[in-house]
Design a protein around this motif. Structure first.
Motif, PDB file in Angstrom:
ATOM      1  N   ASP A  14      61.579  78.716 -29.509  1.00 39.87           N
ATOM      2  CA  ASP A  14      62.586  79.848 -29.775  1.00 39.87           C
ATOM      3  C   ASP A  14      63.929  78.909 -30.104  1.00 39.87           C
ATOM      4  N   LEU A  60      56.834  84.429 -20.018  1.00 40.48           N
ATOM      5  CA  LEU A  60      57.562  83.491 -19.952  1.00 40.48           C
ATOM      6  C   LEU A  60      57.719  82.893 -18.465  1.00 40.48           C
ATOM      7  N   GLU A 116      56.650  90.194 -21.992  1.00 44.89           N
ATOM      8  CA  GLU A 116      57.359  88.983 -22.612  1.00 44.89           C
ATOM      9  C   GLU A 116      57.936  88.019 -21.494  1.00 44.89           C
ATOM     10  N   ILE A 164      62.988  81.273 -17.193  1.00 49.91           N
ATOM     11  CA  ILE A 164      62.600  82.099 -18.293  1.00 49.91           C
ATOM     12  C   ILE A 164      62.960  81.592 -19.575  1.00 49.91           C
ATOM     13  N   ALA A 201      54.708  80.662 -17.787  1.00 55.12           N
ATOM     14  CA  ALA A 201      54.493  79.490 -18.752  1.00 55.12           C
ATOM     15  C   ALA A 201      54.648  78.175 -17.874  1.00 55.12           C
ATOM     16  N   ALA A 237      61.680  78.592 -20.595  1.00 58.73           N
ATOM     17  CA  ALA A 237      60.250  78.675 -21.072  1.00 58.73           C
ATOM     18  C   ALA A 237      60.252  79.031 -22.508  1.00 58.73           C
ATOM     19  N   ALA A 238      61.359  79.983 -23.118  1.00 57.02           N
ATOM     20  CA  ALA A 238      61.519  80.324 -24.388  1.00 57.02           C
ATOM     21  C   ALA A 238      61.668  79.008 -25.048  1.00 57.02           C
ATOM     22  N   ARG A 241      58.852  76.750 -25.928  1.00 55.40           N
ATOM     23  CA  ARG A 241      57.950  77.457 -26.839  1.00 55.40           C
ATOM     24  C   ARG A 241      58.498  77.399 -28.204  1.00 55.40           C
TER      25      ARG A 241
END
Lengths: 333, 333
Positions: free
Chosen positions: A169, A319, A315, A160, A322, A163-164, A167
């Motif tokens: 972050d 994630l 959220e 998770i 993803a 994935a953040a 993307r």
């Protein structure tokens, strides 16, 4: 000791050679100091994710290096923390200018060595944060650590948070996501047999033919109690209830249910355990909206399993869903 | 017998309940007669692929049901062929009007029951072909079968024929691809320990603490010879050379190298075996262009592994790389 190895001294190094040969387009394996990085590392403009710890838990962590998950993994000797040196090397290798997050299972050696490595990386101008994973509800303070141990929930945090980072972050946001997952995930495990560390040559603990260890750690550390062998459903109930009471999980929650094999338990048995865990959650009004079943955080050839439950929201679900492309977890690409 | 089960009688049924609960969007599990089908079956206008056999080899075959691979799997009792009845039910469930291919491992019971099922399906107007998988070079004629046994190469046939069906090949073409893969794939396995069939309650064979069985079958059938425990590299050499000589594979060939765990051998050891196999192929000028490492065709909790080598060409490589979405093998979607 009956193992498919050459020399106990060379187990980790030779396995890493195998990893490099098996996944050439995905990973780069550096032999000394030992670490595994994404083939395309460093990814410029992306927060780097590094995890690591003792070997013997494969596919953790090297099997989770790749797009959408870890940028690097640092494998120590079997059941032994890596030293700061390879952690620094991995941190530098994945620094894309946006800082690096260390995902550290809560064992004293791991925590200390990752802290030292973070200080050394900072001295070289790399901003490092750390999240310490402590999802195991079985015991507080143990053979290897103060506080709770970090176990199978680590995979969910790596996916998770990965994935953040993927993307886009920033370091604060990726760290916050990792902390959030750690705050909402709980695990507990059971051993039917003991693992044998190659250089030790003998099982890590004695356990009778009709005994199981409830709350086992992933290095064979003692759990809560030793009981007689029971039907799978009763064993699942023994570990699932402490998990659910701990957060606590409540009716109406959506969760990810993860049944993890410890290495020597076949998949047919893991599905029997999954069945019971899913039934109990349904009875309590908890919705299983995502699932994972298989050998992801192992203890060498130990027979046993763990159950992990993660409370999801939109959220975290997005994630989790993803795309990810690693040796051991892959979807969407 | 130390297993994570409830009642030996219910192992397969309860595991199937777990499979259904773990993969609700992907699979539909029918309890009686027991079979697993793609959630979107039948796919109109596509050749249907059905495999099956005794349980205890998970994730084979149920773990390979989904987009780009099998349309249905028929799990028999542990190490025992399914009867024709569930095979007919599965065949009917996946018939999309273009015929159905049965992928059958070469064991006498499987071959007979799939043949009977094919006759019954034909009587209901469904055209059925069969490919009989016999990739195991260890022995000719064995406890369970006449001719060679079908083992881990089955996964590669299911993946590649599944991709051919998914891209729209007709029944003749899908059958030809499956036959071609079977003709170019060779396997051999080794056991370090014996599996225990739940309803038997005792290990399937006796093996000493310092012995291994070279050429083991996936039901614990005898292999070529019993030898003392050796370093992993020597064990790999013992099974790799008969594989390479059998086709024979030659310098310049491109291959898929698959190191398969039998259930109880941890991944760290499988990578050590992969390393040696890849080294030997490189020395012989054989290019490993695709790889697979993990527990895909197991024998309950048996410790051991097998090596499978498939000669690739551009078409087989493209079909291997094509998207697949199953519980145990997934990429590209």
């Amino acid at each position: 000791m009956k193992k498919l190895i050459n020399d106990p001294k060379n187990v980790v190094a030779e396995a890493l050679e195998g990893v490099a040969l098996a996944h050439p387009g995905l990973l780069t394996v550096v032999a000394d100091p030992a670490h595994i990085v994404r083939a395309d590392a460093p990814v410029q403009g992306k927060v780097g994710l590094v995890s690591g710890g003792g070997s013997g838990h494969e596919p953790l962590h090297g099997g989770f290096v790749g797009y959408g998950m870890l940028d690097a993994a640092v494998p120590g000797p079997v059941f032994t923390s890596p030293t700061p040196d390879p952690i620094v090397a991995a941190t530098k290798a994945v620094d894309g200018g946006k800082g690096v997050l260390h995902i550290v299972k809560n064992y004293t050696g791991d925590v200390l060595n990752f802290e030292t490595a973070a200080d050394l990386a900072l001295a070289e101008g790399i901003e490092v944060r750390a999240v310490v994973v402590d999802d195991d509800v079985a015991v507080k303070d143990s053979l290897y650590t103060a506080g709770r141990r970090g176990v199978a929930g680590t995979v969910l945090i790596e996916k998770i948070a990965g994935a953040a980072a993927q993307r886009g972050d920033d370091l604060d946001a990726v760290t916050a996501i990792a902390e959030k997952v750690n705050g909402q995930v709980r695990s507990m495990g059971v051993a039917l047999t003991a693992p044998t560390v190659p250089h030790a040559g003998e099982p890590s603990f004695d356990i009778g033919d009709d005994e199981i260890e409830i709350g086992i750690g992933i290095h064979g550390e003692p759990g809560r109690q030793r009981v007689g062998l029971e039907p799978a459903d009763q064993i699942v109930d023994r570990i699932l209830h402490p998990i659910l009471e701990d957060l606590p999980f409540a009716s109406g929650d959506k969760v990810l249910l993860f049944v993890n094999g410890m290495g020597g338990t076949p998949l047919i048995e893991l599905y029997i355990a999954f069945r019971r865990a899913a039934q109990v959650l349904a009875e309590q009004g908890i919705e299983v909206s995502r699932t994972l079943v298989g050998n992801y955080v192992t203890s060498l050839e130990m027979q046993g399993f763990s159950v992990t439950v993660l409370k999801l929201d939109d959220e975290l679900t997005e994630l989790w869903d993803a795309p990810v492309q690693t040796a051991a977890l892959r979807w969407g690409r």
